[in-house]
Enzyme design. Structure first.
Site, short mmCIF file in Angstrom:
data_model
loop_
_atom_site.label_atom_id
_atom_site.label_comp_id
_atom_site.label_asym_id
_atom_site.label_seq_id
_atom_site.Cartn_x
_atom_site.Cartn_y
_atom_site.Cartn_z
N CYS A 134 -0.67 -1.88 -5.55
CA CYS A 134 -1.55 -1.86 -4.13
C CYS A 134 -0.93 -0.78 -3.10
O CYS A 134 -0.46 -1.40 -2.31
CB CYS A 134 -1.92 -3.31 -3.92
SG CYS A 134 -3.10 -3.55 -2.72
N CYS A 137 -2.14 -2.62 0.31
CA CYS A 137 -1.46 -3.89 0.52
C CYS A 137 0.08 -3.40 1.11
O CYS A 137 0.68 -4.10 2.00
CB CYS A 137 -1.03 -4.69 -0.84
SG CYS A 137 -2.61 -5.26 -1.69
N ASP A 138 0.74 -2.37 0.41
CA ASP A 138 2.04 -2.26 0.65
C ASP A 138 2.41 -0.63 1.27
O ASP A 138 3.58 -0.43 1.59
CB ASP A 138 2.91 -2.22 -0.64
CG ASP A 138 2.64 -3.93 -1.41
OD1 ASP A 138 2.67 -4.85 -0.36
OD2 ASP A 138 2.78 -3.96 -2.48
#
Length: 313
Positions: A134, A137-138
């Site tokens: 992701c 997300c990261d």
């Protein structure tokens, strides 16, 4: 046979939020956490983009807090999984992995989706230490660094474009001699100066002492010729799609060609009255914790209104 008003299958932001809302509405919900308590979010470390945490929040801590909040609101949270489901008529009949049979007046499915991986042992070794599925997300953790994205479809291109705005350099590792993405996405990644596409290339493994430091690659130059080489990277992102965890409901609920549950517009209602879907199990597009939480709230609100209309609350 145990009887419940609302059975929630799966945890994570969607399941736990549904349990919080359903518990607060006095539906005495029972939630089964599934094989991965806390959901896919627990495979990452710090979440930077969940509202309310200006310094970010540890993913596992957030899921523990959500679980405890659900319990405080009256939900019964159980470890274990639902392994059988008959949704042909109400009350629905389900069975857990201990053989316990449950009759449920409403069901909320929050079983999520699993990221597709290449199957390399190094993916598991470095998960949370440089391996991610992701970018949204990261990606923040790789500002001004070098990363690689595996895949040649729209998902991979979208991940690469997002990362290109943060990272110094983005490699796209594509096993075919072409991109499978839509024409507009192909054009975008090819025109981006800090994205380099490695065609005809597969990943053999990853290496690094304290996290990912590089990838072992092989480039195919013909039917018999190949070249093995390494690239130095700080992050390795999978962009080969997600598989919804819907095997249990095949043939019972409407799904798209990928297996994601189809809901009625902005509603969480599925094709079976009294069954609702929340989170990534019905979301092939956004796949964000805050979106999943919102859909969990929608599912619980709709379940409560449904039961009230049926005189079963």
């Amino acid at each position: 046979m145990e009887k419940v008003k609302t059975l929630i299958i799966g945890s994570g932001p969607a399941g736990y939020t549904a349990a919080i809302y359903a518990g607060r509405s006095n539906l005495q919900p029972v939630l089964y956490c599934g094989l991965q308590p806390g959901g896919q979010l627990t495979t990452t470390t710090v979440i930077e983009n969940y509202p309310g945490f200006k310094e970010g929040v540890d993913a596992n801590t957030l899921m523990i807090e959500m679980r405890e909040q659900a319990v405080n609101m009256g939900a019964e949270v159980r470890d274990g999984a639902i392994v059988k489901a008959d949704l042909s008529k109400r009350p629905f009949v389900l069975e857990d992995d201990h053989g316990n049979v449950i009759e449920a007046n409403t069901v909320i499915i929050a079983t999520g989706a699993s990221a597709k991986y290449l199957g390399l042992s190094d993916e598991e070794k470095y998960r949370g230490q440089g391996v991610s599925a992701c970018a949204t997300c990261d990606g923040f953790f790789y500002r001004k660094r070098t990363v690689a994205v595996v895949g040649g479809g729209d998902t991979a291109c979208e991940e690469a474009m997002y990362l290109s705005s943060l990272a110094k350099k983005v490699y796209m590792i594509v096993r075919k001699p072409f991109l499978r993405a839509s024409e507009i996405m192909q054009r975008r990644v090819m025109e981006k100066e800090n994205i380099e596409i490695l065609f005809n290339t597969n990943t053999l493994g990853l290496y690094g002492e304290n996290g990912v430091e590089g990838a072992h690659l092989v480039r195919f130059k013909g039917e018999e010729n190949e070249e093995k080489y390494d690239i130095a990277i700080d992050g390795f992102f999978l962009g080969i799609g997600h598989q919804p965890n819907t095997e249990l409901f095949k043939g019972q609920l409407d799904m798209d060609e990928q297996g994601f549950l189809i809901t009625n517009g902005m509603s969480a209602a599925t094709s079976v009255e009294g069954v609702y879907a929340a989170g990534d199990v019905a979301d092939p597009i956004y796949r964000q914790g805050v979106v999943a939480a919102g859909s969990g709230a929608i599912a619980a609100i709709e379940a409560e209104r449904f039961l009230q209309a049926k005189g079963e609350k």
